[in-house]
Design a protein around this motif. Structure first.
Motif, PDB file in Angstrom:
ATOM      1  N   LYS A  30      80.184 -63.428  96.886  1.00 38.32           N
ATOM      2  CA  LYS A  30      80.875 -62.204  96.495  1.00 38.32           C
ATOM      3  C   LYS A  30      81.569 -61.557  97.693  1.00 38.32           C
ATOM      4  CE  LYS A  30      79.672 -61.946  92.097  1.00 38.32           C
ATOM      5  NZ  LYS A  30      80.695 -61.997  91.000  1.00 38.32           N
ATOM      6  N   THR A  31      80.941 -61.613  98.839  1.00 40.55           N
ATOM      7  CA  THR A  31      81.522 -61.013 100.047  1.00 40.55           C
ATOM      8  C   THR A  31      82.749 -61.784 100.500  1.00 40.55           C
ATOM      9  OG1 THR A  31      79.320 -60.260 100.727  1.00 40.55           O
ATOM     10  CG2 THR A  31      81.036 -60.291 102.409  1.00 40.55           C
ATOM     11  N   ARG A  37      83.908 -55.535  99.965  1.00 45.11           N
ATOM     12  CA  ARG A  37      82.696 -55.227  99.213  1.00 45.11           C
ATOM     13  C   ARG A  37      81.473 -55.370 100.118  1.00 45.11           C
ATOM     14  NH1 ARG A  37      81.006 -58.073  93.433  1.00 45.11           N
ATOM     15  NH2 ARG A  37      79.248 -56.689  92.932  1.00 45.11           N
ATOM     16  N   ILE A  39      77.540 -55.427 100.343  1.00 44.90           N
ATOM     17  CA  ILE A  39      76.287 -55.578  99.606  1.00 44.90           C
ATOM     18  C   ILE A  39      75.157 -55.621 100.625  1.00 44.90           C
ATOM     19  CG2 ILE A  39      74.984 -56.969  97.961  1.00 44.90           C
ATOM     20  CD1 ILE A  39      77.599 -58.107  96.951  1.00 44.90           C
ATOM     21  N   ASN A  43      71.597 -51.398  98.367  1.00 45.49           N
ATOM     22  CA  ASN A  43      72.435 -51.282  97.168  1.00 45.49           C
ATOM     23  C   ASN A  43      72.551 -52.576  96.365  1.00 45.49           C
ATOM     24  OD1 ASN A  43      74.111 -52.866  98.731  1.00 45.49           O
ATOM     25  ND2 ASN A  43      75.931 -51.590  98.478  1.00 45.49           N
ATOM     26  N   TYR A  44      71.862 -53.642  96.772  1.00 45.12           N
ATOM     27  CA  TYR A  44      72.048 -54.914  96.071  1.00 45.12           C
ATOM     28  C   TYR A  44      71.542 -54.854  94.625  1.00 45.12           C
ATOM     29  CZ  TYR A  44      67.093 -56.281  96.444  1.00 45.12           C
ATOM     30  OH  TYR A  44      65.733 -56.352  96.314  1.00 45.12           O
ATOM     31  N   SER A  46      72.067 -52.559  92.499  1.00 42.48           N
ATOM     32  CA  SER A  46      73.140 -52.070  91.636  1.00 42.48           C
ATOM     33  C   SER A  46      74.391 -52.945  91.723  1.00 42.48           C
ATOM     34  CB  SER A  46      73.496 -50.623  91.996  1.00 42.48           C
ATOM     35  OG  SER A  46      73.904 -50.524  93.352  1.00 42.48           O
ATOM     36  N   GLU A  47      74.563 -53.658  92.836  1.00 45.27           N
ATOM     37  CA  GLU A  47      75.733 -54.509  93.011  1.00 45.27           C
ATOM     38  C   GLU A  47      75.575 -55.857  92.307  1.00 45.27           C
ATOM     39  OE1 GLU A  47      78.686 -54.011  94.530  1.00 45.27           O
ATOM     40  OE2 GLU A  47      78.193 -51.899  94.860  1.00 45.27           O
ATOM     41  N   THR A  49      74.134 -57.622  89.221  1.00 48.38           N
ATOM     42  CA  THR A  49      73.667 -57.167  87.905  1.00 48.38           C
ATOM     43  C   THR A  49      72.869 -58.219  87.142  1.00 48.38           C
ATOM     44  OG1 THR A  49      75.780 -57.841  86.918  1.00 48.38           O
ATOM     45  CG2 THR A  49      75.599 -55.566  87.681  1.00 48.38           C
TER      46      THR A  49
END
Length: 227
Positions: A30-31, A37, A39, A43-44, A46-47, A49
């Motif tokens: 994702k990064t 973004r 992560i 916060n992971y 909520s990031e 899912t």
């Protein structure tokens, strides 16, 4: 997990918690896809899912609406549910999903499923759970496709073509399942109507017999009186 099983139309469920190595791999992916973004450990939850994933299977394609209604009534969504469809699916199916507030996306590999991201809270901490709803035939194709092509054979043309054929067969099997249930319901309805008509006719015949017998008794009494 137990809540979703309360839905009569759910045939079975499976679930998994994402493994640490898969979580790290996804964060890295994702990064790379979006360098802006961030992560992190704070916060992971909520990031990402799909830390926990649940899969709910139903037998007949049309049973999805009952499962969907139960999910909407029971949980809060983080985002709009996504209905993945295959290229060539009928406009009727696409409109059906849209009318029930789903975002429709054509999946490049023909994957069919409806995905929900549900909000939940455990000991004061918010978590998100991915819930996938599909038919048993869609599940069978997805598992076979995943085992054969994911993640390193995704671009092999022959495997893709063969998997696409199997996907169409799975879709046809879902349609056939719908027709079989429709035929079963129609047959049962016809048999019930036939039984009811036969019972009504038998009842009429019995009443006529009683009236005839009563008439015969009355004539005998009348004959005795006049003699």
């Amino acid at each position: 997990v137990e809540q979703i099983l309360q839905t009569e139309q759910v045939h079975s469920i499976s679930y998994r918690v994402k493994k640490n190595e898969h979580l790290i791999e996804k964060i890295i992916r994702k990064t790379i896809q979006n360098p802006t973004r961030k992560i992190k450990t704070n916060n992971y939850r909520s990031e990402i899912t799909d830390l926990m994933g649940i899969r709910a299977l139903h037998l007949f394609k049309e049973d999805w609406i009952h499962v969907n209604n139960f999910i909407k009534k029971t949980w809060e969504f983080k985002e709009t549910p996504v209905a993945y469809v295959r290229n060539g699916d009928s406009k009727k199916i696409l409109d059906y999903y849209k009318e029930n507030n789903c975002q429709v996306e054509e999946h490049p590999y023909g994957y069919r499923s409806v995905h929900y991201v549900l909000k939940t809270n455990y000991k004061g901490t918010n978590y998100y759970i991915e819930l996938q709803v599909r038919t048993i035939f869609e599940e069978a194709w997805g598992e076979i496709d995943h085992a054969i092509r994911y993640p390193y054979n995704a671009d092999k043309e022959l495997l893709f073509r063969l998997s696409s054929i199997l996907n169409r067969i799975a879709g046809s099997a879902d349609e056939l399942g719908t027709y079989i249930r429709y035929l079963k319901n129609q047959t049962e309805r016809t048999e019930k109507n036939y039984t009811r008509e036969i019972n009504n006719k038998n009842s009429i015949i019995d009443n006529l017999k009683k009236q005839i017998n009563a008439l015969g008794i009355a004539n005998e009494e009348k004959s005795r009186i006049t003699q």
